[in-house]
Design a protein around this motif. Structure first.
Motif, PDB file in Angstrom:
ATOM      1  N   SER B  41      -9.848  -0.247  -4.038  1.00  0.00           N
ATOM      2  CA  SER B  41      -9.666   1.176  -3.789  1.00  0.00           C
ATOM      3  C   SER B  41     -10.026   1.887  -5.098  1.00  0.00           C
ATOM      4  CB  SER B  41      -8.229   1.463  -3.356  1.00  0.00           C
ATOM      5  OG  SER B  41      -7.311   0.864  -4.242  1.00  0.00           O
ATOM      6  N   TYR B  42     -10.611   3.065  -4.971  1.00  0.00           N
ATOM      7  CA  TYR B  42     -11.221   3.684  -6.154  1.00  0.00           C
ATOM      8  C   TYR B  42     -10.222   4.374  -7.083  1.00  0.00           C
ATOM      9  CZ  TYR B  42     -16.007   2.928  -4.563  1.00  0.00           C
ATOM     10  OH  TYR B  42     -17.190   2.351  -4.201  1.00  0.00           O
ATOM     11  N   GLY B  43      -9.235   5.051  -6.480  1.00  0.00           N
ATOM     12  CA  GLY B  43      -8.383   5.923  -7.300  1.00  0.00           C
ATOM     13  C   GLY B  43      -7.066   5.278  -7.674  1.00  0.00           C
ATOM     14  N   ASP B  44      -5.956   5.938  -7.291  1.00  0.00           N
ATOM     15  CA  ASP B  44      -4.638   5.460  -7.698  1.00  0.00           C
ATOM     16  C   ASP B  44      -3.852   4.817  -6.551  1.00  0.00           C
ATOM     17  OD1 ASP B  44      -4.393   7.812  -6.350  1.00  0.00           O
ATOM     18  OD2 ASP B  44      -3.268   8.882  -7.901  1.00  0.00           O
ATOM     19  N   SER B  45      -4.545   4.464  -5.443  1.00  0.00           N
ATOM     20  CA  SER B  45      -3.840   3.868  -4.292  1.00  0.00           C
ATOM     21  C   SER B  45      -3.119   2.582  -4.665  1.00  0.00           C
ATOM     22  CB  SER B  45      -4.815   3.538  -3.163  1.00  0.00           C
ATOM     23  OG  SER B  45      -5.649   4.611  -2.869  1.00  0.00           O
ATOM     24  N   SER B  46      -3.747   1.763  -5.487  1.00  0.00           N
ATOM     25  CA  SER B  46      -3.164   0.447  -5.775  1.00  0.00           C
ATOM     26  C   SER B  46      -2.427   0.440  -7.110  1.00  0.00           C
ATOM     27  CB  SER B  46      -4.256  -0.625  -5.782  1.00  0.00           C
ATOM     28  OG  SER B  46      -5.071  -0.485  -6.928  1.00  0.00           O
ATOM     29  N   LEU B  47      -2.154   1.627  -7.641  1.00  0.00           N
ATOM     30  CA  LEU B  47      -1.420   1.724  -8.910  1.00  0.00           C
ATOM     31  C   LEU B  47       0.036   2.069  -8.627  1.00  0.00           C
ATOM     32  CD1 LEU B  47      -4.198   1.528 -10.035  1.00  0.00           C
ATOM     33  CD2 LEU B  47      -3.844   3.628 -11.325  1.00  0.00           C
ATOM     34  N   PRO B  48       0.983   1.450  -9.345  1.00  0.00           N
ATOM     35  CA  PRO B  48       2.389   1.731  -9.073  1.00  0.00           C
ATOM     36  C   PRO B  48       2.800   3.111  -9.609  1.00  0.00           C
ATOM     37  CG  PRO B  48       2.177   0.245 -10.942  1.00  0.00           C
ATOM     38  CD  PRO B  48       0.790   0.452 -10.411  1.00  0.00           C
ATOM     39  N   ALA B  49       3.932   3.575  -9.101  1.00  0.00           N
ATOM     40  CA  ALA B  49       4.508   4.804  -9.642  1.00  0.00           C
ATOM     41  C   ALA B  49       4.973   4.519 -11.066  1.00  0.00           C
ATOM     42  CB  ALA B  49       5.687   5.240  -8.777  1.00  0.00           C
ATOM     43  N   ALA B  50       4.846   5.504 -11.947  1.00  0.00           N
ATOM     44  CA  ALA B  50       5.168   5.280 -13.357  1.00  0.00           C
ATOM     45  C   ALA B  50       6.620   4.809 -13.550  1.00  0.00           C
ATOM     46  CB  ALA B  50       4.911   6.557 -14.153  1.00  0.00           C
ATOM     47  N   SER B  51       7.518   5.268 -12.682  1.00  0.00           N
ATOM     48  CA  SER B  51       8.930   4.902 -12.847  1.00  0.00           C
ATOM     49  C   SER B  51       9.239   3.500 -12.307  1.00  0.00           C
ATOM     50  CB  SER B  51       9.808   5.906 -12.109  1.00  0.00           C
ATOM     51  OG  SER B  51       9.465   5.898 -10.739  1.00  0.00           O
ATOM     52  N   LYS B  52       8.327   2.947 -11.536  1.00  0.00           N
ATOM     53  CA  LYS B  52       8.516   1.588 -10.987  1.00  0.00           C
ATOM     54  C   LYS B  52       7.252   0.821 -11.272  1.00  0.00           C
ATOM     55  CE  LYS B  52      10.552   0.346  -7.025  1.00  0.00           C
ATOM     56  NZ  LYS B  52      10.694   0.248  -5.576  1.00  0.00           N
ATOM     57  N   VAL B 158      -0.912   0.387   9.446  1.00  0.00           N
ATOM     58  CA  VAL B 158      -2.378   0.354   9.557  1.00  0.00           C
ATOM     59  C   VAL B 158      -2.911   1.682   9.004  1.00  0.00           C
ATOM     60  CG1 VAL B 158      -4.240   0.502  11.249  1.00  0.00           C
ATOM     61  CG2 VAL B 158      -2.495  -1.274  11.474  1.00  0.00           C
ATOM     62  N   GLY B 159      -3.526   1.631   7.832  1.00  0.00           N
ATOM     63  CA  GLY B 159      -3.986   2.859   7.186  1.00  0.00           C
ATOM     64  C   GLY B 159      -2.902   3.541   6.358  1.00  0.00           C
ATOM     65  N   GLY B 160      -1.734   2.906   6.239  1.00  0.00           N
ATOM     66  CA  GLY B 160      -0.592   3.529   5.568  1.00  0.00           C
ATOM     67  C   GLY B 160      -0.519   3.295   4.068  1.00  0.00           C
ATOM     68  N   MET B 161      -1.559   2.729   3.458  1.00  0.00           N
ATOM     69  CA  MET B 161      -1.694   2.628   2.005  1.00  0.00           C
ATOM     70  C   MET B 161      -0.516   1.948   1.307  1.00  0.00           C
ATOM     71  SD  MET B 161      -4.633   3.863   2.047  1.00  0.00           S
ATOM     72  CE  MET B 161      -5.046   3.674   0.342  1.00  0.00           C
ATOM     73  N   GLY B 162       0.142   1.026   2.012  1.00  0.00           N
ATOM     74  CA  GLY B 162       1.237   0.275   1.395  1.00  0.00           C
ATOM     75  C   GLY B 162       2.548   1.033   1.309  1.00  0.00           C
ATOM     76  N   TRP B 163       2.629   2.202   1.967  1.00  0.00           N
ATOM     77  CA  TRP B 163       3.804   3.061   1.819  1.00  0.00           C
ATOM     78  C   TRP B 163       4.905   2.775   2.835  1.00  0.00           C
ATOM     79  CZ3 TRP B 163       0.156   7.906   1.847  1.00  0.00           C
ATOM     80  CH2 TRP B 163      -0.555   7.947   0.634  1.00  0.00           C
ATOM     81  N   THR B 164       4.706   1.780   3.692  1.00  0.00           N
ATOM     82  CA  THR B 164       5.713   1.499   4.710  1.00  0.00           C
ATOM     83  C   THR B 164       6.350   0.126   4.524  1.00  0.00           C
ATOM     84  OG1 THR B 164       3.962   0.605   6.097  1.00  0.00           O
ATOM     85  CG2 THR B 164       4.574   2.914   6.470  1.00  0.00           C
ATOM     86  N   GLY B 165       5.789  -0.676   3.625  1.00  0.00           N
ATOM     87  CA  GLY B 165       6.301  -2.025   3.440  1.00  0.00           C
ATOM     88  C   GLY B 165       5.204  -2.916   2.897  1.00  0.00           C
ATOM     89  N   ALA B 166       5.571  -4.165   2.631  1.00  0.00           N
ATOM     90  CA  ALA B 166       4.600  -5.098   2.076  1.00  0.00           C
ATOM     91  C   ALA B 166       4.094  -6.024   3.177  1.00  0.00           C
ATOM     92  CB  ALA B 166       5.240  -5.920   0.965  1.00  0.00           C
ATOM     93  N   ILE B 167       2.782  -6.117   3.295  1.00  0.00           N
ATOM     94  CA  ILE B 167       2.178  -7.003   4.291  1.00  0.00           C
ATOM     95  C   ILE B 167       2.085  -8.402   3.690  1.00  0.00           C
ATOM     96  CG2 ILE B 167       0.135  -7.453   5.695  1.00  0.00           C
ATOM     97  CD1 ILE B 167      -0.484  -4.365   5.260  1.00  0.00           C
ATOM     98  N   LEU B 168       2.753  -9.372   4.334  1.00  0.00           N
ATOM     99  CA  LEU B 168       2.766 -10.743   3.816  1.00  0.00           C
ATOM    100  C   LEU B 168       1.704 -11.596   4.491  1.00  0.00           C
ATOM    101  CD1 LEU B 168       6.652 -11.228   4.017  1.00  0.00           C
ATOM    102  CD2 LEU B 168       5.342 -10.314   2.090  1.00  0.00           C
ATOM    103  N   GLN B 432      -0.272   7.075  -6.038  1.00  0.00           N
ATOM    104  CA  GLN B 432      -0.871   8.019  -5.094  1.00  0.00           C
ATOM    105  C   GLN B 432       0.188   8.720  -4.242  1.00  0.00           C
ATOM    106  OE1 GLN B 432      -3.608   6.404  -2.065  1.00  0.00           O
ATOM    107  NE2 GLN B 432      -4.987   8.081  -2.591  1.00  0.00           N
ATOM    108  N   SER B 433       1.231   7.991  -3.833  1.00  0.00           N
ATOM    109  CA  SER B 433       2.243   8.655  -2.994  1.00  0.00           C
ATOM    110  C   SER B 433       3.080   9.624  -3.819  1.00  0.00           C
ATOM    111  CB  SER B 433       3.129   7.623  -2.276  1.00  0.00           C
ATOM    112  OG  SER B 433       4.042   7.019  -3.166  1.00  0.00           O
ATOM    113  N   VAL B 434       3.228   9.338  -5.111  1.00  0.00           N
ATOM    114  CA  VAL B 434       3.918  10.298  -5.986  1.00  0.00           C
ATOM    115  C   VAL B 434       3.086  11.574  -6.073  1.00  0.00           C
ATOM    116  CG1 VAL B 434       4.588  10.762  -8.386  1.00  0.00           C
ATOM    117  CG2 VAL B 434       5.143   8.556  -7.319  1.00  0.00           C
ATOM    118  N   ARG B 435       1.780  11.384  -6.224  1.00  0.00           N
ATOM    119  CA  ARG B 435       0.882  12.529  -6.371  1.00  0.00           C
ATOM    120  C   ARG B 435       0.725  13.308  -5.066  1.00  0.00           C
ATOM    121  NH1 ARG B 435      -4.720  12.773  -5.566  1.00  0.00           N
ATOM    122  NH2 ARG B 435      -4.889  10.528  -5.313  1.00  0.00           N
ATOM    123  N   MET B 436       0.579  12.581  -3.945  1.00  0.00           N
ATOM    124  CA  MET B 436       0.217  13.246  -2.687  1.00  0.00           C
ATOM    125  C   MET B 436       1.389  13.606  -1.807  1.00  0.00           C
ATOM    126  SD  MET B 436      -3.089  13.403  -2.123  1.00  0.00           S
ATOM    127  CE  MET B 436      -4.407  12.498  -1.384  1.00  0.00           C
TER     128      MET B 436
END
Ligand code: FAD
Ligand code: NAP
Lengths: 245, 446
Positions: B41-52, B158-168, B432-436
């Motif tokens: 992914s190009y931007g900050d989708s796969s980057l953690p929130a600074a506090s975590k 599906v399309g939720g950018m990791g914001w609903t849980g971790a896919i194992l 990304q979720s912090v930003r968006m």
């Protein structure tokens, strides 16, 4: 080739087992975690040509498991051509100095456990007239060094044992292959800062497979570490006391 | 610059973070933590929130858990790469149902971005073919999540950018191919309106289509480009031998900041366009040539130098007409920000993923080297997209504002409601979720 494999669940062992399965070798996996063994067996079945490998329980920390595990594997495969041991533990020198119980377990697994396992494997191989025993030691055993004192000692002992096996039994048909990996990026080294010449599991596995096929008694992998260790072995003590590696 | 304390996406803009690697995703997800795969992914989708700052890298969890060579159903750990899937399953006659433009992606990443490919107009997105997910959710449970079991969570993931849980683990239906070769046709088209029309036309007849556009060219040849289309070759038309896998080379160093300039990029585009003679070419190509031309150079993202780049990808809905696409391209060209790579694709119906990107229309993707005015350019393009009822693709984005995102995403509230049900404290969050989405990012936040 019928291969008994201890340590195929992760890291370099996983990569090597995949390459063996892909070319049609028959595998039998030993390990200490049933669920992980089942997952790895399924993976190798999908990628390989020889169906699903058998699995059996064997813990390097528990010598009573060795003989029955090897006997069962040998029966299931209809004889062994090769035994591979990639299983082993790692800890940084700081972590091991802080936790001597952990240091004891590591020494036990990497040295005493592995050597005794190899003795059982040697007997099983030689009972059928010979075969190849490939065991992963480490460059850390080549020289006493600050960051890997305890771990390196376990591997130094193992390397010495493997060299002796080669001298003692090659004429009787036992081919010993001692692999000395340098820094390779696996779960074992995740979290450590990779030095120059850090390797990846797949190319290392390719190199090891070649050594097994040719019966090379000792290899460094990646190759570059042969020269790195050559230099490190030449450094005088007063230098080794100063440097950080 | 991915080191101990910084992580970056494909666009190479770093953020604080520490990757944790391991083979056992069950264990690594005991504390709810953001997951990432190959970081394409190009931007900050796969980057953690600074506090975590912890993020789990899944790439060591790459085992196939079940494979049925008769039905093509695959179940695997989330870190399995498409690169490996192609090498293991294509020789057996099976290919991913949907492929992005690179094979260096993981199963988990393909689900989380609900990726689309050249066959979107006939096959939909990747999530459409997923039969089941094994997930770690915020309350600590590990669940089997399918289109019929925990259905709400499935379509939010599906399309939720990791914001609903971790896919194992992911279970997906692969597609049978008639041969491992692709019959490809390419056509040179010398202006934008014709190109968009031609793309729509070929999409009615061919299952795999896309086009490359010279978005530096202005005037009457604005939007000139090449249309690509094809299908898997029939067994009787294909060579008996398996197509060779290409040998990649690696971009060894970061290019200096001046290397990509209007002149060099213009020359590149001139070369690609004008070397395409005759106007129409056809032939058999390997899937790698057809799908992954960019994979030939590993780490090509270094070509943009240390400042990095972003990709702007939006979809202009069919309802707005071809004129809207032309207007958008005019505005894009006028910014002078676009680099040589511009890809246009015809999208089919919107899928069920609550935040999935595609909708019926024309998708446009362009790389933009980062400069001081990049955020302003993105805002300008976003205004056009919002004006025609389109949207942007989260997995490429780094600069869209929360207000703009809300304006282009009428489905956002439905998504947030499901997310709230499963993760009320928003423990699965990313930079990304912090930003968006305005997720909490205070030091010490849970
Ligand atoms: C050259 C190139 C071409 C591309 N072409 C296309 C294209 O044609 N179509 C298209 O749709 N996309 C395309 N992409 C984008 C790419 O397919 C997506 O960004 C994809 O998600 C990347 O997968 P990854 O494994 O690298 O995921 P990452 O980049 O590591 O992560 C992407 C997102 O998925 C989440 N995620 C990853 N793994 C998991 C997991 N196990 N559980 C929960 N969440 C997870 C992350 O948190 C993050 O939000 C392209 C990218 C590149 C670099
Ligand atoms: N990576 C390096 O840089 C490096 C460098 C030099 C030498 N080495 C050596 O190379 C070998 C492989 O390393 P790696 O990096 O691939 O390791 P790894 O990824 O950590 O894998 C270790 C393997 O050993 C198994 N194992 C650990 N303890 C065991 C025990 N008590 N009984 C049975 N199996 C056990 C593990 O099984 P589970 O799945 O059950 O845990 C796993 O399969 C090791 O001997 C290591 O010391 C590695």
């Amino acid at each position: 080739m019928n291969v008994l494999f201890l340590g195929a669940t992760r890291g370099m062992g996983r990569a090597l087992a995949r390459q063996m399965a892909a070319r049609g070798d028959q595998l039998y996996l030993l390990g200490r975690d049933e669920d992980q063994l089942a997952r790895s067996a399924a993976d190798l079945a999908a990628r390989g040509k020889a169906g699903a490998p058998g699995v059996g329980m064997c813990d390097l920390g528990d010598p009573t498991t060795f003989e029955p595990a090897i006997a069962e594997a040998s029966a299931a495969l209809g004889g062994l051509d090769c035994v591979v041991v990639t299983a082993g533990l790692f800890g940084t020198q700081d972590a091991l100095e802080d936790d001597l119980d952990r240091a004891y377990t590591l020494l036990q697994v990497n040295f005493a456990g592995t050597v005794v396992f190899c003795e059982h494997a040697r007997r099983a191989l030689m009972a059928k007239g010979g075969g190849t025993l490939c065991v992963f030691s480490s460059v850390a055993g080549d020289r006493g060094r600050k960051p890997v004192g305890i771990y390196g000692a376990s591997k130094a002992g193992l390397s010495a044992y493997l060299e002796a096996l080669d001298h003692r039994y090659r004429a009787d048909g036992l081919v010993t292959v001692c692999v000395k990996p340098g820094f390779v990026k696996t779960g074992m080294t995740a979290g450590l800062k990779p030095p120059p010449f850090a390797g990846e599991p797949e190319p290392v596995a390719r190199r090891v497979l070649k050594a097994i096929d040719r019966g090379t008694p000792m290899i460094y992998a990646p190759f570059m570490w042969r020269w790195v260790m050559f230099v490190i072995k030449l450094l005088p003590r007063f230098v080794m006391r100063k440097v950080g590696f | 610059m991915t080191d101990q304390a910084h992580i970056e996406g494909w666009g190479r803009i770093p953020g604080p973070g520490v990757e944790r690697f391991g083979e056992n995703l069950d264990r690594l997800s005991e504390q709810p933590t953001l997951f990432r795969g190959l970081g394409r992914s190009y931007g900050d989708s796969s980057l953690p929130a600074a506090s975590k700052p912890d993020v789990v890298n899944t790439t060591l969890a790459d085992r196939v858990l079940a494979w049925d060579a008769d039905t093509g159903v695959l179940r695997a750990e989330a870190g399995l790469s498409l690169y490996t899937m192609n090498r293991v399953f294509l020789p057996q006659g099976w290919f991913t149902p949907v492929s992005p433009g690179t094979q260096f992606v993981t199963l988990g990443g393909m689900v989380a971005s609900d990726v689309h490919g050249k066959n979107h107009h006939v096959a939909g997105c990747f999530g459409q073919h997923v039969r089941a997910l094994r997930m770690r959710v915020a309350d600590g449970r590990v669940l089997e999540v399918t289109p019929t079991q925990h259905e709400d969570l499935f379509w939010a993931t599906v399309g939720g950018m990791g914001w609903t849980g971790a896919i194992l683990e992911v279970e997906v239906q692969l597609r049978a191919v008639s041969s491992p070769w692709i019959h490809q046709t390419t056509e040179r088209v010398d202006n934008l309106a014709d190109l968009v029309a031609r793309l729509k036309e070929v999409s009615r007849e061919w299952p795999m289509t896309m086009s490359w556009i010279d978005c530096l060219k202005r005037g009457k040849h604005m939007g000139r480009g090449i249309v690509y289309y094809g299908d898997w070759a029939k067994a009787e038309d294909a060579p008996a031998k398996f197509p060779p896998w290409s040998r990649e080379i690696t971009m060894p160093i970061d290019a200096p900041s001046w290397a990509l300039n209007p002149l060099s990029m213009g020359l590149f585009n001139f070369g690609v366009y004008n070397s395409h003679v005759p106007k129409t070419k056809s032939g058999l190509v390997s899937p790698e040539t057809f799908y992954y031309p960019l994979d030939m150079v590993r780490r090509w993202n270094r070509a943009y130098g240390l400042a990095g780049f972003t990709q702007y990808q939006c979809v202009i809905p069919d309802t707005a007409g071809i004129a809207a696409v032309v207007r958008f391209m005019e505005a894009l060209t006028a910014t002078g920000a676009a680099s040589f790579l511009c890809v246009m694709k015809d999208c089919g119906p919107q899928g069920q993923g609550l935040l999935s990107f595609p909708m019926p229309g024309t998708s446009i993707a362009v790389d933009i080297p980062v400069k001081k005015d990049t955020a302003a350019i993105v805002a300008k393009l976003n205004a056009l997209v919002i004006g025609v009822g389109g949207r942007i693709y989260l997995t490429k984005d780094r600069f869209t504002t929360p207000a703009d995102f809300r304006a282009m995403e009428p489905r956002l509230d439905a998504f947030l409601e499901v997310r709230h049900r499963w993760d009320p404290e928003r423990r699965f969050r990313s930079a990304q979720s912090v930003r968006m989405l305005g997720d909490p990012d205070l030091p010490g936040a849970a």
